[in-house]
Scaffold this active site. Structure first.
Site, PDB file in Angstrom:
ATOM      1  CB  SER A 173       3.801  -0.721   5.171  1.00  0.00           C
ATOM      2  OG  SER A 173       3.194  -0.111   4.077  1.00  0.00           O
TER       3      SER A 173
ATOM      4  CE  LYS B 250       9.529  -0.842   5.267  1.00  0.00           C
ATOM      5  NZ  LYS B 250       8.104  -0.404   5.226  1.00  0.00           N
TER       6      LYS B 250
ATOM      7  CB  SER C  80       6.648  -2.278   2.615  1.00  0.00           C
ATOM      8  OG  SER C  80       6.513  -1.130   3.454  1.00  0.00           O
TER       9      SER C  80
END
Length: 478
Positions: A185, A84, A161
């Site tokens: 997330s 990420k 996220s």
């Protein structure tokens, strides 16, 4: 006999390493197949901010030489992994989905702890995956990189996220993804994209730099199944001196713990945490099948609520304060570049005082004690991961929902970031539109291995099987 390239991109990490050891295929073949799938996934969902094909193939070649010599660097040697774009990765900019972060002028010469552990174990890094700006919300879109769509329907959200990582795993662009979880997330996008994800006990996976959102933020694996998550946890939970909040190392292997029994476990099933949560009927029915399967496996299941109140106001105080801290150094011109929703919560967070923050900490402590008391009776709590399935992409909340912030539609995840408990999501069905549904498994603090064991048992029993998303078309020239 060589496995079909398209099939190679669909294999789990556990299967890949077994194939490498047996000489069935090489890390170079696998990486080539996965890179083709990554390009297709990017065209379909915008899962990546960067795909490093040349570097990945070079790393795969080095891995192939190690496997031929019978000396793999670690349990994920040659396995494609995505990271990420909030986690430092040596040699690659980490721009956090924000136009306020500059790629130039920084050395980018340091790995986050989990990234360093994966690198040392021989993982092949494919690239960086999308995130909302600074990871602030439960869907993935940002001013810098745009909207990330759902692999089952690109017009729907991937969640967030860690939406890019979830979309990548679902579409075969690497079996392992490394994400962060501040309020759900990794679990929100995993639920929406039909994959597995684990948020471990806080401190189980070391984190550096420390998150501005404080001890709400965890690092965790996003994978195709629980066995791959256990494999990944065995790698990324190693100690790192830069994180002073890390826990002591585990004494055993997460993979070895997968084979323990489920029979006799005390499982609580809470359809809505005892709150007025409008859970979609298809979601409730799918999660009920998971609970029934646990009972069939010999667990003692009881429908009951943990007796806690919704801590959303305290969570907002902690979250909004962290967001304000993220942008504290920015001037007016740079703030104008921010996601408008992020700018709004930063302004709210900046108006909060120390006493507001400490009051929220008190709520958090009381919540943690309540859940600690609950787990004296129950080994595991099962809830829906989300009360809904994926809604339209590009929106923070579903149209017509009446919610103003992402926390409104995700009440089952953020409370357990506040309590620092391990929580996983596994796919358990699809709705009438073919969109994935997730069931959440929550254990007491430090019971990460138990959560993985139960999830693995459910995979072995066929409770986590759902249709694969439509295969993305491979771009021309591949």
């Amino acid at each position: 006999m060589t496995t079909e390239p398209t099939r190679l991109a669909d294999l789990t990490a556990t299967r890949l390493t077994a194939g490498y050891a047996a000489g069935e295929f090489s890390p170079v073949e696998v990486t080539s197949a996965v890179l083709a799938r990554a390009e297709a996934a990017q065209a379909r969902t915008n899962a990546f901010v960067r795909i490093d094909s040349e570097e990945a193939l070079a790393a795969a070649g080095e891995s192939a030489r190690r496997w031929r010599a019978g000396r793999p660097a670690g349990p994920v040697d040659g396995v494609p992994v995505t990271v990420k774009d909030l986690l430092l990765t040596r040699g690659t900019p980490t721009l956090r989905g924000s136009r306020t972060v500059r790629a130039e002028g920084a050395a980018w010469d340091e790995d986050a702890p989990a990234v360093a552990r994966l690198r040392a174990a021989g993982a092949v890094f494919l690239g960086k995956t999308t995130t909302p700006e600074f990871g602030w919300k439960g869907v993935t879109d940002s001013p810098r990189y745009g909207v990330t769509g759902n692999p089952y329907d690109p017009g729907r959200t991937s969640g967030g996220s860690s939406g890019g990582g979830a979309a990548a795993v679902a579409l075969g662009a690497g079996p392992l993804a490394l994400g962060t979880d501040g309020g759900g997330s990794v679990r929100i996008p995993a639920s929406f994209c039909g994959i597995f994800a684990l948020k471990g006990t806080y401190g189980r996976v070391p984190l550096y730099p420390a998150s501005p959102f404080g001890t709400l933020s965890h690092v965790g694996p996003m994978t195709r199944d629980a066995a791959d998550a256990a494999l990944m946890m065995d790698v990324i939970t190693g100690p790192d001196w830069r994180d002073w909040t890390q826990l002591a190392p585990e004494t055993g292997s997460f993979r070895a713990a997968l084979t323990g029994p489920v029979a006799g476990l005390r499982v609580a099933y809470s359809p809505s945490l005892g709150w007025d949560v409008p859970v979609a009927p298809e979601v409730a029915a799918a999660v009920r099948t998971v609970v029934d399967r646990l009972a069939a496996l010999g667990a003692h299941v009881e429908e009951t609520d943990p007796g806690i109140e919704d801590p959303v106001a305290a969570f907002h105080t902690l979250w909004f304060s962290g967001a304000a801290r993220v942008v504290q150094h920015l001037g007016d011109a740079e703030r104008a570049l921010l996601d408008p929703g992020l700018r709004e919560i930063c302004e709210r967070g900046a108006r909060l005082g120390a006493l507001d923050y400490l009051a929220a900490v008190e709520v958090r402590a009381a919540l943690g004690r309540a859940m600690g008391r609950f787990h004296r009776t129950y080994d595991l709590l099962v809830t829906p991961t989300e009360p809904i399935t994926a809604f339209a992409a590009g929106a923070e909340v579903p149209a017509g929902s009446g919610y103003t912030r992402w926390t409104g539609w995700t009440p089952f995840t953020y409370p357990f970031n506040m309590t620092q408990q391990p929580a996983a999501t596994l796919p358990c069905g699809v709705d009438g539109a073919g969109l994935p549904i997730g069931a959440q498994l929550i254990g007491a603090r430090h019971a990460d291995a138990l959560v993985l064991r139960v999830a693995h048992a459910l995979y072995e029993a066929g409770a986590a099987e759902i249709p694969a998303p439509p295969a993305p078309a491979t771009p021309a020239g591949r």
